[in-house]
Design a protein around this motif. Structure first.
Motif, mmCIF file in Angstrom:
data_model
loop_
_atom_site.group_PDB
_atom_site.id
_atom_site.type_symbol
_atom_site.label_atom_id
_atom_site.label_comp_id
_atom_site.label_asym_id
_atom_site.label_seq_id
_atom_site.Cartn_x
_atom_site.Cartn_y
_atom_site.Cartn_z
ATOM 1 N N GLU A 62 -80.754 -39.675 4.510
ATOM 2 C CA GLU A 62 -80.092 -39.697 5.818
ATOM 3 C C GLU A 62 -78.864 -38.807 5.750
ATOM 4 O O GLU A 62 -78.050 -38.922 4.825
ATOM 5 N N GLU A 63 -78.729 -37.912 6.715
ATOM 6 C CA GLU A 63 -77.582 -37.007 6.719
ATOM 7 C C GLU A 63 -76.318 -37.765 7.113
ATOM 8 O O GLU A 63 -76.354 -38.684 7.929
ATOM 9 N N ILE A 64 -75.225 -37.332 6.518
ATOM 10 C CA ILE A 64 -73.945 -37.962 6.809
ATOM 11 C C ILE A 64 -72.998 -36.908 7.365
ATOM 12 O O ILE A 64 -73.026 -35.741 6.951
ATOM 13 N N LYS A 65 -72.171 -37.303 8.323
ATOM 14 C CA LYS A 65 -71.263 -36.363 8.965
ATOM 15 C C LYS A 65 -69.992 -36.206 8.142
ATOM 16 O O LYS A 65 -69.483 -37.164 7.562
ATOM 17 N N GLY A 66 -69.499 -34.979 8.129
ATOM 18 C CA GLY A 66 -68.265 -34.686 7.422
ATOM 19 C C GLY A 66 -67.896 -33.232 7.588
ATOM 20 O O GLY A 66 -68.619 -32.449 8.213
ATOM 21 N N GLU A 67 -66.748 -32.868 7.016
ATOM 22 C CA GLU A 67 -66.291 -31.482 7.109
ATOM 23 C C GLU A 67 -67.092 -30.607 6.151
ATOM 24 O O GLU A 67 -67.144 -30.866 4.945
ATOM 25 N N ALA A 68 -67.728 -29.571 6.694
ATOM 26 C CA ALA A 68 -68.584 -28.695 5.882
ATOM 27 C C ALA A 68 -67.743 -27.911 4.881
ATOM 28 O O ALA A 68 -66.635 -27.466 5.172
ATOM 29 N N THR A 69 -68.288 -27.741 3.678
ATOM 30 C CA THR A 69 -67.623 -26.976 2.630
ATOM 31 C C THR A 69 -68.683 -26.454 1.666
ATOM 32 O O THR A 69 -69.883 -26.633 1.893
ATOM 33 N N VAL A 70 -68.248 -25.835 0.596
ATOM 34 C CA VAL A 70 -69.164 -25.293 -0.417
ATOM 35 C C VAL A 70 -68.640 -25.705 -1.788
ATOM 36 O O VAL A 70 -67.435 -25.587 -2.069
ATOM 37 N N ASP A 71 -69.518 -26.198 -2.639
ATOM 38 C CA ASP A 71 -69.124 -26.554 -3.995
ATOM 39 C C ASP A 71 -68.669 -25.293 -4.732
ATOM 40 O O ASP A 71 -69.418 -24.316 -4.825
ATOM 41 N N VAL B 82 -73.132 -24.577 -3.774
ATOM 42 C CA VAL B 82 -74.045 -25.443 -3.014
ATOM 43 C C VAL B 82 -73.336 -25.959 -1.769
ATOM 44 O O VAL B 82 -72.179 -26.387 -1.853
ATOM 45 N N PRO B 83 -73.995 -25.947 -0.599
ATOM 46 C CA PRO B 83 -73.369 -26.515 0.606
ATOM 47 C C PRO B 83 -73.056 -27.998 0.399
ATOM 48 O O PRO B 83 -73.831 -28.732 -0.228
ATOM 49 N N ALA B 84 -71.925 -28.424 0.938
ATOM 50 C CA ALA B 84 -71.495 -29.813 0.768
ATOM 51 C C ALA B 84 -70.651 -30.220 1.966
ATOM 52 O O ALA B 84 -70.345 -29.396 2.845
ATOM 53 N N VAL B 85 -70.274 -31.484 1.994
ATOM 54 C CA VAL B 85 -69.402 -31.998 3.052
ATOM 55 C C VAL B 85 -68.331 -32.876 2.414
ATOM 56 O O VAL B 85 -68.553 -33.502 1.372
ATOM 57 N N TRP B 86 -67.159 -32.889 3.057
ATOM 58 C CA TRP B 86 -66.079 -33.786 2.648
ATOM 59 C C TRP B 86 -66.200 -35.093 3.416
ATOM 60 O O TRP B 86 -66.362 -35.083 4.631
ATOM 61 N N VAL B 87 -66.121 -36.216 2.702
ATOM 62 C CA VAL B 87 -66.148 -37.528 3.359
ATOM 63 C C VAL B 87 -64.961 -38.339 2.865
ATOM 64 O O VAL B 87 -64.442 -38.111 1.756
ATOM 65 N N SER B 88 -64.537 -39.285 3.672
ATOM 66 C CA SER B 88 -63.393 -40.128 3.320
ATOM 67 C C SER B 88 -63.817 -41.241 2.371
ATOM 68 O O SER B 88 -65.012 -41.446 2.107
ATOM 69 N N GLU B 89 -62.823 -41.976 1.886
ATOM 70 C CA GLU B 89 -63.088 -43.100 0.985
ATOM 71 C C GLU B 89 -63.995 -44.138 1.641
ATOM 72 O O GLU B 89 -64.872 -44.715 0.993
ATOM 73 N N GLU B 90 -63.822 -44.349 2.957
ATOM 74 C CA GLU B 90 -64.621 -45.344 3.671
ATOM 75 C C GLU B 90 -66.100 -44.937 3.750
ATOM 76 O O GLU B 90 -66.987 -45.794 3.811
ATOM 77 N N GLN B 91 -66.374 -43.626 3.745
ATOM 78 C CA GLN B 91 -67.755 -43.143 3.853
ATOM 79 C C GLN B 91 -68.436 -42.960 2.499
ATOM 80 O O GLN B 91 -69.630 -42.651 2.453
ATOM 81 N N ARG B 92 -67.703 -43.158 1.442
ATOM 82 C CA ARG B 92 -68.249 -42.869 0.112
ATOM 83 C C ARG B 92 -69.486 -43.718 -0.191
ATOM 84 O O ARG B 92 -70.518 -43.187 -0.632
ATOM 85 N N ALA B 93 -69.395 -45.023 0.040
ATOM 86 C CA ALA B 93 -70.524 -45.904 -0.260
ATOM 87 C C ALA B 93 -71.748 -45.528 0.575
ATOM 88 O O ALA B 93 -72.885 -45.526 0.065
#
Length: 714
Positions: free
Chosen positions: A455-464, A469-480
């Motif tokens: 399942e895709e999760i929303k976050g700020e797009a970034t690159v490792d 590799v494409p990635a996203v930033w998520v907050s502590e609350e979204q980590r789990a």
């Protein structure tokens, strides 16, 4: 000569086993009666030991340097209690028969007379009362003030030492990684920290010996008095008044003889647990700290002088003492001014000499740090000791893993802040040249899709930054939620550490220099001097030639950890011209099994090596366009523009199909010469492509199974 030698051996054995013999003697004292004269001697020894321990504490700069103090304290405590038992036995068995005047324990009578102020031969009731009061006051001082305070300080010191252990170790690691200290200095500092922790932990328990000794002394004193009076009246047929007077005085002497060494040990315990980590003894510390300002003594002296005008105050004492303080303060201020003026004059002279120079002096060149990690100010918490310094531990691990993986001893990584960077940005430099840069969001986690996301999760797009590799930033609350969805979730310290690891792997050849090469050779020489002598002395390889061979291996991610095999190969071809690129190929053939196993799935029981083969026609065409520089440098392929495009296009298309099938991009060439040319021709356009020669695969033998996926034709 023989008798001297034997006497020396006897004295040596006595010295070696003195502590064990003393421990047995103390235990026997609890069981065997001790004569009065011997008891007097043992009591004198007890007082001497306590004074010596106190003086050793006073002259020990750092508390943890006196590592044997907890055990000395236990031994001295047991020794004192054994003396209490011996004196109690002597009082109860001899006092009723001899009386106070003829009692054999002279030390007991002497200390009793000191406290009571009486003549030992003619004691008075008033002196007895005074002695009792003074003895009780000494007990109260020791129990409530010194012992209780020392015990509390020991508990706090032990707790804080343990709590601060990790932060102190992190601080040492930070200094090591920054290059401020060497590995040996880091080990010594960590050993000192561990010694402090062990010492204060031991003192936490040892301080209980002192408090227990005081309490035991109180009970022993009470037993001496009560049991003595009963024994004197019931068994010795003494009058109650005589029994009370005799046993009270002897009990006071015994109690004082027991409590005086105990008081000294309590004082020593309090001094050592309230000490600090300074390298100065207490006397030097007091001298320095109480002479910082002369105005303190002047104000004190003036205050005492003003108090002399208050009615009924002893002005004849206050005025002289106040004047002495004022004189002391004035003299101290005068010395401080003279010292400051002398220092200022020396600085002015030094500046004058520098200014009067002939202008030929040139400032020394400041060498670049081999590896530097620069952080924006928002990323400083990652290396803050008070906040865990997570990144410091990761950096230490990077250096260790690089040594195991590549055989390269990575220099210390200096971590500094750089105000020119964006607050959330970091930059990694190799010898002052930037090799990688990226941004980090503290408090957020980078989530990467590794192919198993449900399942895709929303976050700020970034690159490792390490693998692109494409990635996203998520907050502590979204980590789990991200972890449950199948994302690979990485925290900021791990992101930076992984990026640095990949930079070091890809730039390992740039990190290795002559100094590192010499260090490697010197280390191997300790265990295999023959091969080192053969390479350096017989075949006259220079450190520069060995360095270039090692760099050639590292440039293609080949570990140089098997340095003995590398040196043996260089020795085997020592009679040939020391051609760098040719020697690299010979070493690669010697390490063929190691190289092939790098690209084999370790979980594959068949050890299958899947490759794309460069065709014979393509190899011949490459060799036809080979150019060898006149200076003996590395050969290269000189295709014309049309042939060059066709070659790169052919390789790219085949490699793309290989990647689509989830195979590693590996090319196999027929000879070492073709391998070098192919690798040089595609290294810029396809940097991740592995190029092997058939000789390397042959060297691997039956340990790998070759699988040809296709062929490149031009």
């Amino acid at each position: 000569m023989a008798s001297r030698f034997n006497l020396k051996n006897v004295l040596g054995n006595i010295e070696n086993h003195a502590v064990a013999a003393a421990a047995i003697a103390v235990i026997l004292m609890l069981l065997i009666p001790v004569p009065g004269v011997l008891l007097d001697f043992l009591m004198i020894v007890n007082i001497s030991i306590s004074v010596i321990v106190l003086l050793v504490v006073l002259y020990t700069p750092k508390s943890s340097d006196f590592t044997s103090f907890p055990r000395v304290l236990l031994f001295a405590t047991l020794y004192g209690l054994a003396l209490n038992v011996c004196s109690t036995r002597l009082i109860l068995t001899k006092a009723s028969a001899t009386g106070y005047r003829n009692f054999p324990g002279n030390m007991l009578k002497a200390f009793s007379s000191i406290v009571t102020g009486d003549n030992p031969m003619n004691p008075s009731t008033t002196g007895l009362v005074i002695g009792m009061v003074i003895f009780i006051i000494l007990i109260i001082i020791q129990v409530i003030v010194i012992t209780k305070g020392a015990t509390r300080v020991s508990e706090v010191a032990a707790r804080f030492s343990l709590d601060a252990m990790n932060q102190k170790f992190f601080a040492v690691d930070s200094e090591l990684n920054s290059g401020y200290i060497t590995d040996e200095e880091a080990r010594n500092k960590k050993a000192a920290i561990q010694r402090d922790i062990d010492f204060y932990s031991s003192m936490d328990g040892a301080s209980k010996f002192v408090s227990g000794n005081v309490k035991a002394g109180i009970f022993i004193t009470a037993i001496d008095l009560i049991a003595g009076i009963i024994a004197g009246v019931a068994i010795g047929k003494m009058q109650f008044g005589d029994a009370a007077s005799t046993y009270s005085r002897l009990t006071i002497g015994d109690g004082l003889l027991g409590q005086l060494p105990s008081l000294l040990l309590s004082f020593a315990t309090g001094l050592i647990v309230t000490g600090n980590s300074s390298e100065e003894v207490l006397g030097d510390q007091l001298k320095k700290q109480f002479t910082t300002s002369g105005y303190v003594y002047i104000i004190t002296g003036v205050t005492l002088a003003l108090m002399s005008f208050i009615p009924n105050f002893p002005w004849y004492l206050l005025l002289p003492v106040g004047g002495l303080f004022v004189f002391t303060g004035y003299n101290l201020i005068r010395k401080q001014k003279a010292s400051f003026a002398k220092k200022l004059e020396e600085e002015q002279k030094a500046q004058g000499k520098k200014a009067s120079g002939n202008g030929e002096e040139v400032s020394p060149v400041v060498p670049l740090d081999a590896l530097t990690l620069e952080l924006g100010y928002a990323l400083i918490p990652l290396v803050d000791k008070e906040k865990g310094a997570e990144l410091l531990e990761r950096v230490t691990r990077i250096r260790r893993e690089a040594g195991l993986d590549l055989g390269l001893v990575v220099p210390k990584i200096r971590i500094i802040d750089n105000m020119t960077l964006a607050p959330d940005e970091y930059s990694f430099k190799i010898k002052g040249i930037e090799a990688g840069r990226s941004k980090i969001k503290l408090g957020y986690y980078m989530c990467m899709n590794t192919g198993s996301v449900t399942e895709e999760i929303k976050g700020e797009a970034t690159v490792d930054p390490a693998f692109g590799v494409p990635a996203v930033w998520v907050s502590e609350e979204q980590r789990a939620d991200a972890e449950r969805a199948g994302y690979a979730v990485v925290d900021p310290p791990t992101i930076i550490a992984t990026h640095i690891t990949e930079i070091i792997r890809s730039h390992a050849a740039e990190i290795l220099g002559r100094l590192e090469t010499k260090a490697i050779i010197d280390k191997i020489k300790e265990t295999n001097q023959v091969v080192v002598d053969e390479v350096l002395n017989t075949y006259k390889y220079t450190y520069g030639e060995i360095e270039r061979v090692l760099q050639g291996l590292l440039r293609e991610q080949v570990s140089i950890r098997n340095i003995v095999a590398i040196l043996e190969t260089l020795a085997n071809y020592g009679n040939m011209p020391h051609n760098n690129w040719l020697l690299v190929e010979k070493v690669r053939e010697a390490l063929g099994l190691q190289i092939c196993l790098q690209y084999v799935d370790p979980h594959d029981p068949n050890k299958k090596l899947s490759v794309i083969q460069v065709s014979q026609s393509a190899s011949e065409k490459i060799m036809q366009h080979c150019v060898v520089p006149n200076d003996g440098g590395q050969p290269f392929v000189a295709f014309d523009a049309d042939d060059g495009r066709k070659w790169i296009s052919a390789v790219s298309s085949v490699m793309a199909r290989v990647r689509e099938r989830n195979y590693l991009p590996i090319l196999l060439c027929g000879t070492a010469e073709v391998r070098q040319l192919v690798r040089n021709s595609i290294s810029r356009e396809m940097p991740g492509t592995v190029v092997l020669s058939l000789n390397e695969v042959v060297a691997a033998g039956n340990n790998v199974n070759l699988e040809i996926l296709g062929e490149i034709n031009v």
